[in-house]
Scaffold this motif. Structure first.
Motif, PDB file in Angstrom:
ATOM      1  N   ALA A   1       8.133  -0.974  -6.997  1.00  0.00           N
ATOM      2  CA  ALA A   1       6.973  -1.848  -7.188  1.00  0.00           C
ATOM      3  C   ALA A   1       6.292  -2.226  -5.884  1.00  0.00           C
ATOM      4  O   ALA A   1       5.057  -2.167  -5.778  1.00  0.00           O
ATOM      5  CB  ALA A   1       7.383  -3.114  -7.940  1.00  0.00           C
TER       6      ALA A   1
ATOM      7  N   PRO B   1       4.631   1.093  -3.387  1.00  0.00           N
ATOM      8  CA  PRO B   1       3.271   1.588  -3.633  1.00  0.00           C
ATOM      9  C   PRO B   1       2.173   0.596  -3.248  1.00  0.00           C
ATOM     10  O   PRO B   1       1.121   0.996  -2.759  1.00  0.00           O
ATOM     11  CB  PRO B   1       3.253   1.847  -5.144  1.00  0.00           C
ATOM     12  CG  PRO B   1       4.668   2.104  -5.504  1.00  0.00           C
ATOM     13  CD  PRO B   1       5.465   1.205  -4.602  1.00  0.00           C
TER      14      PRO B   1
ATOM     15  N   ILE C   1      -3.732   1.007  -8.067  1.00  0.00           N
ATOM     16  CA  ILE C   1      -2.307   1.053  -7.705  1.00  0.00           C
ATOM     17  C   ILE C   1      -1.842  -0.328  -7.240  1.00  0.00           C
ATOM     18  O   ILE C   1      -0.794  -0.820  -7.671  1.00  0.00           O
ATOM     19  CB  ILE C   1      -2.047   2.120  -6.616  1.00  0.00           C
ATOM     20  CG1 ILE C   1      -2.208   3.522  -7.199  1.00  0.00           C
ATOM     21  CG2 ILE C   1      -0.663   1.937  -5.988  1.00  0.00           C
ATOM     22  CD1 ILE C   1      -2.249   4.628  -6.158  1.00  0.00           C
TER      23      ILE C   1
ATOM     24  N   TYR D   1       0.904  -2.227  -9.643  1.00  0.00           N
ATOM     25  CA  TYR D   1       2.237  -2.385  -9.071  1.00  0.00           C
ATOM     26  C   TYR D   1       2.497  -3.813  -8.616  1.00  0.00           C
ATOM     27  O   TYR D   1       3.654  -4.240  -8.552  1.00  0.00           O
ATOM     28  CB  TYR D   1       2.483  -1.371  -7.953  1.00  0.00           C
ATOM     29  CG  TYR D   1       2.771   0.003  -8.518  1.00  0.00           C
ATOM     30  CD1 TYR D   1       4.065   0.353  -8.876  1.00  0.00           C
ATOM     31  CD2 TYR D   1       1.756   0.928  -8.731  1.00  0.00           C
ATOM     32  CE1 TYR D   1       4.346   1.601  -9.417  1.00  0.00           C
ATOM     33  CE2 TYR D   1       2.018   2.174  -9.279  1.00  0.00           C
ATOM     34  CZ  TYR D   1       3.317   2.497  -9.610  1.00  0.00           C
ATOM     35  OH  TYR D   1       3.595   3.723 -10.153  1.00  0.00           O
TER      36      TYR D   1
ATOM     37  N   LEU E   1       3.907  -5.239 -11.688  1.00  0.00           N
ATOM     38  CA  LEU E   1       5.293  -4.790 -11.865  1.00  0.00           C
ATOM     39  C   LEU E   1       6.230  -5.458 -10.857  1.00  0.00           C
ATOM     40  O   LEU E   1       7.430  -5.597 -11.114  1.00  0.00           O
ATOM     41  CB  LEU E   1       5.383  -3.272 -11.701  1.00  0.00           C
ATOM     42  CG  LEU E   1       4.659  -2.428 -12.752  1.00  0.00           C
ATOM     43  CD1 LEU E   1       4.733  -0.950 -12.383  1.00  0.00           C
ATOM     44  CD2 LEU E   1       5.255  -2.661 -14.127  1.00  0.00           C
ATOM     45  N   GLY E   2       5.660  -5.882  -9.729  1.00  0.00           N
ATOM     46  CA  GLY E   2       6.446  -6.516  -8.670  1.00  0.00           C
ATOM     47  C   GLY E   2       7.088  -7.823  -9.082  1.00  0.00           C
ATOM     48  O   GLY E   2       8.007  -8.312  -8.408  1.00  0.00           O
TER      49      GLY E   2
END
Length: 171
Positions: free
Chosen positions: A16, A19, A70, A74, A77-78
């Protein structure tokens, strides 16, 4: 269970945060490379079928748009990184250790920097590029500075997670 949680935490950080750090670092230079071109159709900010400003070089704008996407995706998602980190820390019994509190604080600052400064500035620059407007080098330089601070904070957190100063379980 601790090793499993720690493995998930490290994998989440790599998948995560990695990127985001790379894409955010590439964004300012990619934005500078987009040629300034007046939008087709008389300044209406027209977009082609892909949603990209019709007047700009679509390949260059698409690259910048991809880098921003991105970062956004991400970053979301982090969230798994601190969630798994807290679970791991609780499992290890280190929730009150200074190195962990410092890491959590730095992580929060990094997240705040990303949400308050990096992503909004990327969106502003992307909007300008999609409209065929030139971007000011000073704006991309400021974005690069915020991105560098974000990356430095994550590097510091990574070192703290490995070294764990004052920890009886540290190296």
């Amino acid at each position: 269970m601790t090793k499993f949680l720690l493995s998930l935490h490290v994998l989440a950080a790599i998948v995560a945060v990695g990127p985001v750090t790379v894409a955010a670092s590439m964004f300012p230079a990619a934005a500078r490379r987009v040629p300034a071109v007046a939008p087709v159709g008389g300044g209406g900010g027209g977009e082609d079928a892909a949603g990209v400003g019709a007047g700009a070089d679509t390949g260059d704008v698409r690259t910048v748009r991809l880098l921003h996407r991105i970062c956004r995706v991400y970053a979301g998602l982090g969230i798994a990184v601190p969630v798994l980190g807290f679970a791991t820390a609780a499992s290890m019994g280190v929730l009150s250790d200074a190195w962990l509190i410092t890491s959590v604080t730095l992580t929060a600052v990094a997240a705040g920097l990303l949400v308050a400064f990096v992503l909004p500035r990327q969106e502003e620059l992307l909007g300008q590029l999609a409209d065929g407007q030139p971007v000011e080098r000073a704006r991309t330089a400021r974005l690069a500075m915020f991105t560098g601070l974000f990356n430095l904070l994550w590097a510091t957190v990574t070192v703290l997670m490995i070294v764990r100063p004052g920890s009886t379980t540290g190296a």
